[in-house]
Design a protein around this motif. Structure first.
Motif, PDB file in Angstrom:
ATOM      1  N   ALA A  58       0.832  -1.220   0.000  1.00 44.39           N
ATOM      2  CA  ALA A  58       0.000   0.000   0.000  1.00 44.39           C
ATOM      3  C   ALA A  58       0.861   1.262   0.000  1.00 44.39           C
ATOM      4  N   TYR A  60       3.797   1.737  -1.443  1.00 42.32           N
ATOM      5  CA  TYR A  60       4.255   1.979  -2.819  1.00 42.32           C
ATOM      6  C   TYR A  60       3.090   2.400  -3.710  1.00 42.32           C
ATOM      7  N   ASN A  61       1.896   1.898  -3.421  1.00 39.95           N
ATOM      8  CA  ASN A  61       0.720   2.289  -4.193  1.00 39.95           C
ATOM      9  C   ASN A  61       0.475   3.788  -4.072  1.00 39.95           C
ATOM     10  N   GLN A  65       1.465   6.570  -7.241  1.00 38.14           N
ATOM     11  CA  GLN A  65       0.329   7.262  -7.849  1.00 38.14           C
ATOM     12  C   GLN A  65       0.571   8.771  -7.973  1.00 38.14           C
ATOM     13  N   VAL A 248      -6.893   1.803   1.780  1.00 39.57           N
ATOM     14  CA  VAL A 248      -5.438   2.000   1.692  1.00 39.57           C
ATOM     15  C   VAL A 248      -4.941   2.794   2.898  1.00 39.57           C
TER      16      VAL A 248
END
Length: 291
Positions: A58, A60-61, A65, A248
């Motif tokens: 999460a 790195y997500n 983004q 997240v």
């Protein structure tokens, strides 16, 4: 007859010390990596030292983004590649000229260069000079001021002066000019030390953020390291942003987002370094012997 090699006390102590030193060097980076791969809220409980306890991507997500990350990558890669090539070329060209005994005014040139190595005009005069050259808020503010380095010139100059004079004389007899001799003879013979200087320049350009912070205000000129600094400062805002989905948000924390940003910015230089490492070691050894 095979005879077992004797291992003395010094060898044992030497290997033990080097192993501990390597662990102390590598572990901080490894600690950041496992923290970035752990669930943020779980990480805040503490106790994550060697492996992710609750694996999660999460962090790195959230980092990947951010559009500023890709802008930063483009700017950093562009300035690293272009800045390194131009800096090595121009510094080597000046070093070659300074290594020639027939250069008129070589000694005054050398002392002027040496003076600038120890004394500078300061940040405000430097800013005014760049402004008068119309470099502020342009990509070239990363490239042009770094075209020449006195410190690297001294190293390359010492190396060029050790190349046998007979090579230059034979090329001159064959009709080659100074630029051709520099490009076709001295540059290939100096590959290890040039690779070392190139690595120094590449790491400098990749890690630079101060010049971007002072001399640019446009978002599309923001390098990766400046994005990293802003990401670290704004991590608490990002983790609570309305643009981050609630599921997240439950898996991230300020600390783990910062760790993920550090890993993302560090991976490219770690991937490039092994390919240049052998030139780095060779150049250092040759430079130390010939210097």
């Amino acid at each position: 007859m095979y005879q077992a090699k004797r291992v003395d006390l010094f060898t044992i102590c030497n290997y033990t010390f080097l192993t501990l030193f390597c662990l102390l060097t590598v572990y901080p980076l490894f600690f950041v990596l496992i923290g970035s791969l752990n669930d943020g809220n779980d990480y805040m409980r503490g106790g994550v030292y060697f492996f992710p306890r609750d694996f999660s991507l999460a962090n790195y997500n959230v980092v990947l983004q951010d559009e500023r990350l890709y802008t930063g990558f483009k700017v950093s890669i562009g300035r690293t590649v272009l800045g390194t090539l131009t800096s090595v070329f121009f510094t080597a060209m000046v070093s070659y000229a300074m290594s020639r005994n027939n250069l008129i005014g070589r000694t005054p040139y050398y002392w002027v260069h040496l003076f600038t190595l120890f004394f500078g005009g300061g940040l405000i005069p430097y800013f005014l000079v760049l402004k008068s050259l119309a470099l502020i808020n342009t990509f070239w503010v990363y490239i042009i001021p770094g075209l020449f380095s006195v410190f690297n010139m001294i190293i390359l100059n010492a190396f060029f002066r050790e190349i046998p004079e007979e090579i230059h004389e034979s090329a001159t007899v064959d009709g080659a000019g100074e630029f051709r001799i520099f490009l076709l003879l001295f540059i290939p013979l100096s590959a290890p030390v040039l690779a070392t200087v190139a690595l120094w320049n590449a790491v400098h350009h990749w890690n630079s953020f101060f010049d971007a912070m002072i001399f640019t205000t446009k978002p599309h000129l923001m390098p990766l390291q400046l994005f990293l600094m802003k990401m670290i400062r704004e991590a608490d805002v990002i983790s609570n942003s309305q643009f981050v989905p609630p599921q997240v948000q439950r898996q991230i924390s300020v600390q783990t987002i910062r760790m993920a940003a550090i890993v993302v910015s560090t991976v490219p230089i770690l991937l490039v370094y092994p390919f240049l490492q052998r030139f780095f070691v060779t150049g250092f050894m040759v430079g130390s012997l010939k210097g």
